[in-house]
Design an enzyme around this catalytic site. Structure first.
Site, mmCIF file in Angstrom:
data_model
loop_
_atom_site.group_PDB
_atom_site.id
_atom_site.type_symbol
_atom_site.label_atom_id
_atom_site.label_comp_id
_atom_site.label_asym_id
_atom_site.label_seq_id
_atom_site.Cartn_x
_atom_site.Cartn_y
_atom_site.Cartn_z
ATOM 1 N N LYS A 160 0.819 -1.222 0.000
ATOM 2 C CA LYS A 160 0.000 0.000 0.000
ATOM 3 C C LYS A 160 0.854 1.274 0.000
ATOM 4 C CE LYS A 160 -3.549 -2.625 0.135
ATOM 5 N NZ LYS A 160 -4.541 -2.838 -0.876
ATOM 6 N N TYR A 209 -12.045 -14.997 3.097
ATOM 7 C CA TYR A 209 -11.016 -13.978 3.316
ATOM 8 C C TYR A 209 -10.516 -14.033 4.769
ATOM 9 C CZ TYR A 209 -8.899 -9.477 4.265
ATOM 10 O OH TYR A 209 -8.025 -8.513 4.670
ATOM 11 N N TYR A 241 -2.585 -12.761 2.718
ATOM 12 C CA TYR A 241 -2.364 -12.407 1.307
ATOM 13 C C TYR A 241 -1.245 -13.245 0.671
ATOM 14 C CZ TYR A 241 -5.248 -8.412 2.510
ATOM 15 O OH TYR A 241 -6.280 -7.628 2.923
HETATM 16 C C1 LIG Z 1 -0.052 -7.679 2.290
HETATM 17 C C2 LIG Z 1 -1.011 -7.441 1.180
HETATM 18 N N1 LIG Z 1 -0.823 -8.089 0.027
HETATM 19 C C3 LIG Z 1 -1.671 -7.946 -1.009
HETATM 20 C C4 LIG Z 1 -2.780 -7.127 -0.913
HETATM 21 C C5 LIG Z 1 -3.713 -7.044 -2.086
HETATM 22 O O1 LIG Z 1 -3.565 -5.872 -2.794
HETATM 23 P P1 LIG Z 1 -4.799 -5.301 -3.611
HETATM 24 O O2 LIG Z 1 -5.832 -4.928 -2.603
HETATM 25 O O3 LIG Z 1 -4.242 -4.170 -4.354
HETATM 26 O O4 LIG Z 1 -5.292 -6.390 -4.487
HETATM 27 C C6 LIG Z 1 -2.999 -6.416 0.260
HETATM 28 C C7 LIG Z 1 -4.185 -5.549 0.354
HETATM 29 O O5 LIG Z 1 -4.769 -5.299 1.321
HETATM 30 C C8 LIG Z 1 -2.105 -6.577 1.340
HETATM 31 O O6 LIG Z 1 -2.283 -5.929 2.498
#
Ligand SMILES: Cc1ncc(COP(=O)(O)O)c(C=O)c1O
Length: 333
Positions: A50, A264, A290
């Site tokens: 982010k 999620y 993630y």
């Molecule tokens: C550690 C991490 N990886 C990947 C993502 C995914 O990114 P995006 O929301 O742009 O798909 C996030 C989003 O919250 C994240 O915090």
């Protein structure tokens, strides 16, 4: 390499993040040739994807005279923690609406990880039940701040829109530059896909720069039929800013939904195994929400031949380490 003209940016990262080989892991798997783009290493707030998006959003916010930033997310939101960190560095007020959307109620989930860091960073935290409309509440909080004489800036969910995606256009450019300098030809990037802006930025950036490298998004949140079109819209809007008149390939957006598991933020066996494998072969930490699920997707696709052993693959490490401390029990099971 082509130069792209990007909107103004407020630097939060300290230069390009490293592109490193995963030599032991590549050997252990018998191919492909794996590399990792270390976007988990940021100069601020424990790092993560982010930050790149915030570089563009906060440049716009400051240009608008903003003194208060607001965002919503899940209780263990990394985006919220990084916005709180950037706000601390810039001397802005920060309000977070954190929704309890994941059915986990243990002590570590509710108080450790990102929750602990948000409070340390001085953000005003509003924890709300999962069914609350967090966007409506954010807009209410922004109106209240405006009424008190502040200038609020509300970020989009996950900072995922065409402006936020510019951060990952920049990341795509770095990967191409670093691979060119190392004499590598990258066939594919693999990345976690949540709200979609990271994948969209990579796709738009590679397209605008004329690269044929594919991007495989591993969804951690939504089914492909929902998030795929969203990624495409953001990528098209980003591309229209970068290279008006150019178009995405029909197959440019590829989302694999097979690794979300029960939902999620809910652990899977494949995730815990991927986190342990990367820790034990490379000394690197993935996160449970993630990158652990995304890496599990990468491993499974290598195993079933969807990703060829002759490919050169870059896994984009998007951060999230604090989440590990919120999921202690997932690694004891
Ligand atoms: C550690 C991490 N990886 C990947 C993502 C995914 O990114 P995006 O929301 O742009 O798909 C996030 C989003 O919250 C994240 O915090």
């Amino acid at each position: 390499m082509k130069t792209l003209s990007l909107p103004s940016r407020l630097p939060l990262l300290e230069g390009p993040t490293p592109l490193q080989p995963l030599e032991r892991l590549s050997r252990h798997l018998g191919g492909p040739r794996l590399f990792i783009k270390r976007d988990d290493l940021g100069g601020l707030g424990a790092g993560g994807n982010k930050l790149r998006k915030l570089e563009f959003h906060l440049a716009r916010a400051l240009a608008q005279g903003c003194d208060t930033v607001l965002i919503d997310g899940g209780l263990q939101s990394n985006a919220s923690r990084l916005l709180a960190a950037a706000a601390a560095r810039l001397g802005l007020r920060c309000e977070l609406v954190l929704r309890k959307r994941v059915p986990r109620t243990d002590e570590a989930y509710e108080h450790n990880g990102n929750v602990l860091l948000d409070r340390l960073l001085g953000a005003k935290v509003h924890v709300v039940p999962g069914e609350v409309d967090s966007r409506a509440l954010l807009n209410e909080l922004a109106a209240r701040a405006r009424g008190e004489g502040h200038v609020p800036y509300v970020l989009p969910f996950g900072a995922s829109d065409a402006l936020g995606a510019m951060g990952y256009v920049e990341c795509a450019r770095e990967v191409l530059e670093q691979s060119l300098a190392a004499g590598l030809h990258v066939d594919r990037l693999v990345v976690a896909c949540g709200s979609g802006g990271t994948q969209a930025g990579l796709v738009a950036g590679l397209t605008a720069l004329g690269s044929a490298a594919r991007v495989t998004g591993i969804s951690v949140l939504a089914p492909a039929r929902d998030i795929g079109p969203r990624v495409r819209v953001i990528a098209e809007e980003a591309l229209a800013l970068l290279a008006p008149g150019s178009a995405l390939r029909a197959d440019a957006v590829e989302v694999d939904e097979a690794f979300v598991g029960p939902g999620y933020g809910l652990p899977t066996r494949e995730m815990t195994e991927a986190v342990a494998l990367v820790a034990r072969t490379e000394g690197l930490f993935l996160d449970p929400v993630y990158t652990g699920k995304a890496f599990a997707g990468l491993l499974a696709r290598i195993a079933d031949g969807g990703i060829g052993r002759d490919e050169t693959v870059v896994f984009v490490h998007t951060g999230g380490l604090p989440g590990l401390f919120a999921y202690v029990s997932a690694f004891e099971e």
